[in-house]
Scaffold this motif. Sequence first.
Motif, short mmCIF file in Angstrom:
data_model
loop_
_atom_site.label_atom_id
_atom_site.label_comp_id
_atom_site.label_asym_id
_atom_site.label_seq_id
_atom_site.Cartn_x
_atom_site.Cartn_y
_atom_site.Cartn_z
N LEU A 87 0.82 -1.22 0.00
CA LEU A 87 0.00 0.00 0.00
C LEU A 87 0.85 1.26 0.00
O LEU A 87 0.32 2.36 0.03
CB LEU A 87 -0.93 0.02 1.22
CG LEU A 87 -2.00 -1.05 1.29
CD1 LEU A 87 -2.85 -0.85 2.54
CD2 LEU A 87 -2.87 -1.03 0.04
N GLY A 88 2.16 1.10 0.02
CA GLY A 88 3.05 2.26 0.00
C GLY A 88 3.50 2.73 1.36
O GLY A 88 4.15 3.76 1.47
N TYR A 89 3.19 1.97 2.42
CA TYR A 89 3.60 2.35 3.78
C TYR A 89 4.90 1.66 4.14
O TYR A 89 5.06 0.46 3.90
CB TYR A 89 2.53 1.97 4.80
CG TYR A 89 1.20 2.63 4.56
CD1 TYR A 89 1.06 4.01 4.66
CD2 TYR A 89 0.09 1.88 4.22
CE1 TYR A 89 -0.16 4.61 4.43
CE2 TYR A 89 -1.14 2.48 3.99
CZ TYR A 89 -1.26 3.85 4.10
OH TYR A 89 -2.47 4.46 3.88
N VAL A 90 5.82 2.41 4.71
CA VAL A 90 7.10 1.86 5.11
C VAL A 90 7.24 2.03 6.62
O VAL A 90 7.09 3.14 7.14
CB VAL A 90 8.27 2.58 4.39
CG1 VAL A 90 9.60 2.04 4.86
CG2 VAL A 90 8.12 2.43 2.88
N ILE A 91 7.46 0.93 7.33
CA ILE A 91 7.67 0.97 8.76
C ILE A 91 8.79 0.00 9.11
O ILE A 91 8.93 -1.05 8.50
CB ILE A 91 6.37 0.63 9.54
CG1 ILE A 91 6.59 0.81 11.04
CG2 ILE A 91 5.87 -0.75 9.20
CD1 ILE A 91 5.33 0.82 11.86
N ASP A 92 9.57 0.38 10.05
CA ASP A 92 10.69 -0.42 10.51
C ASP A 92 10.18 -1.53 11.46
O ASP A 92 9.21 -1.34 12.17
CB ASP A 92 11.63 0.58 11.17
CG ASP A 92 12.47 0.07 12.28
OD1 ASP A 92 11.93 -0.28 13.33
OD2 ASP A 92 13.69 0.06 12.10
N VAL A 93 10.83 -2.68 11.43
CA VAL A 93 10.38 -3.83 12.21
C VAL A 93 10.35 -3.54 13.71
O VAL A 93 9.42 -3.96 14.41
CB VAL A 93 11.21 -5.10 11.88
CG1 VAL A 93 12.63 -4.99 12.39
CG2 VAL A 93 10.51 -6.34 12.40
N GLY A 94 11.32 -2.79 14.22
CA GLY A 94 11.34 -2.45 15.64
C GLY A 94 10.16 -1.58 16.04
O GLY A 94 9.52 -1.80 17.08
N GLU A 95 9.85 -0.61 15.20
CA GLU A 95 8.72 0.27 15.47
C GLU A 95 7.40 -0.50 15.40
O GLU A 95 6.52 -0.32 16.24
CB GLU A 95 8.70 1.43 14.46
CG GLU A 95 7.55 2.39 14.64
CD GLU A 95 7.59 3.21 15.91
OE1 GLU A 95 6.53 3.70 16.34
OE2 GLU A 95 8.68 3.35 16.50
N LEU A 96 7.29 -1.39 14.42
CA LEU A 96 6.07 -2.20 14.30
C LEU A 96 5.90 -3.10 15.52
O LEU A 96 4.80 -3.19 16.08
CB LEU A 96 6.11 -3.02 13.02
CG LEU A 96 4.89 -3.89 12.73
CD1 LEU A 96 3.60 -3.05 12.69
CD2 LEU A 96 5.07 -4.65 11.43
N ARG A 97 6.97 -3.74 15.97
CA ARG A 97 6.89 -4.59 17.17
C ARG A 97 6.45 -3.78 18.38
O ARG A 97 5.61 -4.21 19.17
CB ARG A 97 8.24 -5.24 17.45
CG ARG A 97 8.44 -6.50 16.71
CD ARG A 97 9.51 -7.40 17.32
NE ARG A 97 9.60 -8.57 16.50
CZ ARG A 97 10.45 -8.72 15.49
NH1 ARG A 97 11.31 -7.78 15.20
NH2 ARG A 97 10.44 -9.82 14.77
N ALA A 98 7.02 -2.59 18.53
CA ALA A 98 6.66 -1.72 19.66
C ALA A 98 5.18 -1.34 19.62
O ALA A 98 4.49 -1.33 20.64
CB ALA A 98 7.53 -0.47 19.68
N ARG A 99 4.68 -1.05 18.45
CA ARG A 99 3.26 -0.68 18.32
C ARG A 99 2.36 -1.87 18.62
O ARG A 99 1.32 -1.73 19.29
CB ARG A 99 2.98 -0.13 16.92
CG ARG A 99 3.62 1.23 16.72
CD ARG A 99 3.33 1.79 15.36
NE ARG A 99 4.09 3.02 15.14
CZ ARG A 99 3.93 3.79 14.09
NH1 ARG A 99 3.04 3.49 13.16
NH2 ARG A 99 4.65 4.88 13.96
N LEU A 100 2.73 -3.05 18.12
CA LEU A 100 1.93 -4.24 18.44
C LEU A 100 1.92 -4.51 19.94
O LEU A 100 0.89 -4.87 20.51
CB LEU A 100 2.46 -5.47 17.69
CG LEU A 100 2.06 -5.60 16.23
CD1 LEU A 100 2.76 -6.80 15.59
CD2 LEU A 100 0.56 -5.72 16.07
#
Length: 143
Positions: free
Chosen positions: A21-34
């Motif tokens: 969808l064009g969204y870029v997120i870093d794995v560490g940031e994604l883990r923190a949000r989850l």
Amino acid sequence: MKVRPAASSDCERLIRLFRQLGYVIDVGELRARLLAYDGSDSDLALVGEIGAEVVGTIVLHVVSPLHEIGKWGRISALVVDQSMRRRGIGAELLRAADGFFIGRGCTRVELTSSDLRTDAHRFYMANGYENRSKHFVKHYPNA
């Protein structure tokens, strides 16, 4: 297809889905949000799984606006892998979202979709959504 809450072990697959969808997120940031969603009654990320493969995701939020009575559901992301579209996966994720929102007393659900995603617009309208407003966005530099 099985729908379940997203887990930190899903991060790599979620990143690939969001990139479609064009969204870029870093794995560490994604883990923190989850992790921040764990135990939340108002935020939930779900995945659709076929076998052991994550083929789609939907991200849900409950908001309580000051200006209206009741709560709203908000879908901030819905993506089904490009190779798996038109198989009912998105509709199943929307049904799971309905259950989540209705269970929390929401009176409506809303989402946004890029003007360019006309196939997605047809999909949402076929699933009971109406095109009702304009979405305005302001980006902050260096934020």
